[in-house]
Design an enzyme around this catalytic site. Structure first.
Site, PDB file in Angstrom:
ATOM      1  N   GLU A   1       0.837  -1.216   0.000  1.00 49.29           N
ATOM      2  CA  GLU A   1       0.000   0.000   0.000  1.00 49.29           C
ATOM      3  C   GLU A   1       0.868   1.262   0.000  1.00 49.29           C
ATOM      4  O   GLU A   1       0.473   2.296  -0.532  1.00 49.29           O
ATOM      5  CB  GLU A   1      -0.965  -0.045   1.201  1.00 49.29           C
ATOM      6  CG  GLU A   1      -2.078  -1.055   0.947  1.00 49.29           C
ATOM      7  CD  GLU A   1      -2.615  -1.753   2.184  1.00 49.29           C
ATOM      8  OE1 GLU A   1      -2.457  -1.231   3.303  1.00 49.29           O
ATOM      9  OE2 GLU A   1      -3.209  -2.843   2.021  1.00 49.29           O
TER      10      GLU A   1
ATOM     11  N   GLU B   1       4.483 -10.750   0.388  1.00 51.69           N
ATOM     12  CA  GLU B   1       3.051 -10.483   0.316  1.00 51.69           C
ATOM     13  C   GLU B   1       2.634 -10.300  -1.143  1.00 51.69           C
ATOM     14  O   GLU B   1       2.784  -9.204  -1.697  1.00 51.69           O
ATOM     15  CB  GLU B   1       2.714  -9.210   1.088  1.00 51.69           C
ATOM     16  CG  GLU B   1       3.044  -9.288   2.558  1.00 51.69           C
ATOM     17  CD  GLU B   1       2.188  -8.338   3.365  1.00 51.69           C
ATOM     18  OE1 GLU B   1       1.510  -8.811   4.271  1.00 51.69           O
ATOM     19  OE2 GLU B   1       2.170  -7.134   3.080  1.00 51.69           O
TER      20      GLU B   1
HETATM   21  C1  PEP Z   1      -1.339  -6.840   4.947  1.00 52.23           C
HETATM   22  O1  PEP Z   1      -1.878  -5.755   4.950  1.00 52.23           O
HETATM   23  O2  PEP Z   1      -0.126  -6.883   5.140  1.00 52.23           O
HETATM   24  C2  PEP Z   1      -2.140  -8.035   4.725  1.00 52.23           C
HETATM   25  C3  PEP Z   1      -1.524  -9.158   4.516  1.00 52.23           C
HETATM   26  O3  PEP Z   1      -3.519  -7.895   4.731  1.00 52.23           O
HETATM   27  P1  PEP Z   1      -4.620  -9.069   4.719  1.00 52.23           P
HETATM   28  O4  PEP Z   1      -4.193 -10.088   5.752  1.00 52.23           O
HETATM   29  O5  PEP Z   1      -5.913  -8.398   5.083  1.00 52.23           O
HETATM   30  O6  PEP Z   1      -4.628  -9.642   3.345  1.00 52.23           O
END
Ligand code: PEP
Length: 255
Positions: A98, A167
């Site tokens: 983000e 991620e």
């Molecule tokens: C994050 O914001 O790092 C994340 C992994 O969000 P979520 O678990 O909601 O996918």
């Protein structure tokens, strides 16, 4: 196990949440030595979390969701690593997707933030991951995360502790979790890149977290993978029972 609260919870809500989380984990006899528990509240709640952790001698740790690459000065709205360290923060997230997309942070900024965190005694949690478009355009989906790792860790001082978080952008907040095999495939490539960057010993000692729609019912299969050492949790970290269950993944069947 790390909970990234994003832009959720006032400082008052944060106090109530951390208190209840600590009670829940105490009732469950949680062993913090075995599984570290970290929360990443908004900046405005850090002082309250610090006071609670210090006063009640809680074992959980906390960090900032971001930090400035600068130490101080005319950077309106930014927070320096020095300020986070003064609040007892242990970690700072760097390069969350983000931040990369909404705030336009590129690899050079992330590298500077890693350096800034280390300079102020914080452990940077460098987040890397590919978009769906990037994944679908290649047979080697680890290319983008590995390139982000190499850029972010450039000129890393000898002996510096860092944490990596893989991620996949397409799995964050979407409910689409990467399969354990998909996550492991990329984390194995990240580990191999760490070996090249830092040597065998430091690479083995570096924790790699997986993040992307981690929930109590999928954490166990993800944590079974050899190159995944923890999870960075967004949505589910805002629910005490869910986060406590994720933290206690070792109690889930088969682990
Ligand atoms: C994050 O914001 O790092 C994340 C992994 O969000 P979520 O678990 O909601 O996918």
């Amino acid at each position: 196990m790390a909970g990234n609260w994003k832009m959720n919870m006032t400082h008052l809500q944060a106090i109530a949440f951390v208190q209840k989380l600590a009670w829940t984990l105490k009732d469950a006899d949680h062993d913090y030595e075995q599984v570290e528990v970290a929360v990443f509240p908004p900046f405005t709640a850090l002082r309250s979390v610090q006071t609670l952790v210090d006063t009640d001698k809680l074992k959980l740790v906390y960090g900032g969701q971001d930090l400035s690459q600068h130490d101080s000065g005319a950077y309106t709205g930014d927070i320096s690593g020095e300020f986070l360290a003064a609040l007892g923060a242990k970690y700072a997230l760097v390069g969350h997707s983000e931040r990369r997309t909404i705030h336009g942070e590129d690899d050079a900024v992330c590298q500077a933030k890693v350096q800034a965190a280390l300079k102020h005694g914080l452990v940077p949690v460098l987040c890397v991951g590919e978009t769906l478009e990037q994944r679908e355009a290649t047979d080697t989906p680890w290319d983008v995360p590995v390139a982000q790792l190499r850029a972010g860790l450039a000129e890393l001082p000898n002996g510096a502790e860092i944490v990596l978080a893989y991620e996949p952008v397409w799995a964050i907040g979407t409910g689409k979790v990467a399969t354990a095999e998909q996550a492991q495939e990329v984390c194995a490539a990240l580990r191999a890149a760490l070996v090249e960057e830092l040597g065998e010993e430091r690479a083995a000692a570096t924790r790699i977290l997986y993040g992307g729609s981690v929930k109590p019912d999928n954490v166990a299969s993800i944590m079974r993978e050899p190159d995944i050492d923890g999870a960075l949790v967004g949505g589910a970290s805002l629910k005490i029972d869910d986060f406590a269950s994720i933290v206690r993944y070792r109690n889930h069947v088969g682990i």
